[in-house]
Enzyme design. Structure first.
Site, PDB file in Angstrom:
ATOM      1  N   GLY A 131      -0.074  -1.398  -4.074  1.00 19.43           N
ATOM      2  CA  GLY A 131      -1.346  -1.990  -4.395  1.00 19.43           C
ATOM      3  C   GLY A 131      -2.286  -2.386  -3.299  1.00 19.43           C
ATOM      4  CB  THR A 132      -2.528  -3.679  -0.431  1.00 21.98           C
ATOM      5  OG1 THR A 132      -2.621  -4.695  -1.415  1.00 21.98           O
ATOM      6  CG2 THR A 132      -3.357  -4.103   0.762  1.00 21.98           C
TER       7      THR A 132
END
Length: 211
Positions: A8-9
Site C-alpha cells: 500500500g505505499t
C-alpha cells in the site's frame, strides 16, 4: 508480517550534493480496498529532517509523534538539532526494543547536517544508509528508475523531477500506490520545505506523466 509491510505505499528518498529530496504518493489501502486517496506519508520531524512511512498507519503515526517529541526535547536541552545519523539510531533502537511485538512499518529518515543522509529502517530496527532508498509495495519500480537515471551531480530541480518520475512509475504498475505525489526538499539554507501541490501537478504535466 512481510505482506503487511509491503502493502500500500511507495516512498523514496535521494541524496544530492547539498540536498535531500523525499517523496511519497497518497493512496491508503486495506488489502484490495482503497481506504483513502489523500493519506499523509511524508512528515517533517525537525528543522532539517524528514520521515516517510509505510506499513500500518497507526503504528507509523505513533512513531512520527514520538520522534517529533524526542527531537524537540533534544533541541531545547542542547540548543542544536540532533544529527541525522543519531536520529536514525534513536528510531532504530526504539524499534529493536519491541522487535518481538513490532511496529509494522518501513521507514525512511532523511536530512542534512554536515552532509546529506538517507536511512531506511525496518520493523526490527535494521538501519541502512544509502545514496537513495525506497520502501513499500511500489519500491521495485522506483529502484528501476533510480538505477538508470540517478546521479549525485543532479541539481535540486532535476532531483525533484526524478523522484516524481520514480513515484509515477510505481503508480502505473502497483495497484496499492496512487493519488497525488508529495515532495519535500531539505537544504542547509532553507531546511525542510514541502513543495505545494500545484507545483507538483505542474511538474507532472511538464514531464508528460499521468496525474
Amino acid at each position: 508480517m512481510n505482506q503487511t509491510l509491503e502493502t500500500g505505499t511507495t516512498t523514496v528518498g535521494i541524496t544530492l550534493k547539498d540536498a535531500v529530496i523525499m517523496a511519497t504518493e497518497r493512496r491508503v489501502t486495506m488489502e484490495n480496498f482503497i481506504m483513502h486517496k489523500n493519506g499523509k506519508k511524508l512528515f517533517q520531524i525537525d528543522t532539517y529532517t524528514g520521515m516517510t512511512i509505510a506499513g500500518l498507519v497507526g503504528d507509523a503515526q505513533v512513531l512520527v509523534r514520538y520522534m517529533k517529541a524526542e527531537l524537540e526535547l533534544y533541541r531545547l536541552q542542547r540548543r542544536v538539532n540532533m544529527p541525522i545519523e543519531a536520529v536514525a539510531t534513536l528510531l532504530s533502537n526504539m524499534l529493536n526494543q519491541v522487535k518481538y511485538m513490532p511496529y509494522m512499518v518501513q521507514l525512511l529518515v532523511g536530512g542534512i547536517d554536515t552532509a546529506p543522509h538517507v536511512f531506511s529502517i525496518d520493523a526490527a530496527g535494521g538501519s541502512v544508509e544509502d545514496i537513495y532508498a525506497s520502501t513499500g509495495s511500489g519500491s521495485p519500480f522506483v529502484y528501476g528508475v533510480l538505477e538508470s537515471q540517478y546521479s549525485e551531480k543532479m541539481t535540486v530541480d532535476e532531483g525533484v523531477d526524478l523522484v516524481i518520475r520514480a513515484i509515477s512509475a510505481a503508480k502505473q504498475r502497483d495497484s496499492a500506490s496512487g493519488g497525488m505525489i508529495d515532495v519535500a526538499v531539505i537544504t542547509r539554507k532553507d531546511g525542510y520545505v514541502q513543495l505545494p501541490t500545484d507545483q507538483i501537478e505542474s511538474r507532472i504535466r511538464k514531464l508528460g506523466l499521468i496525474l
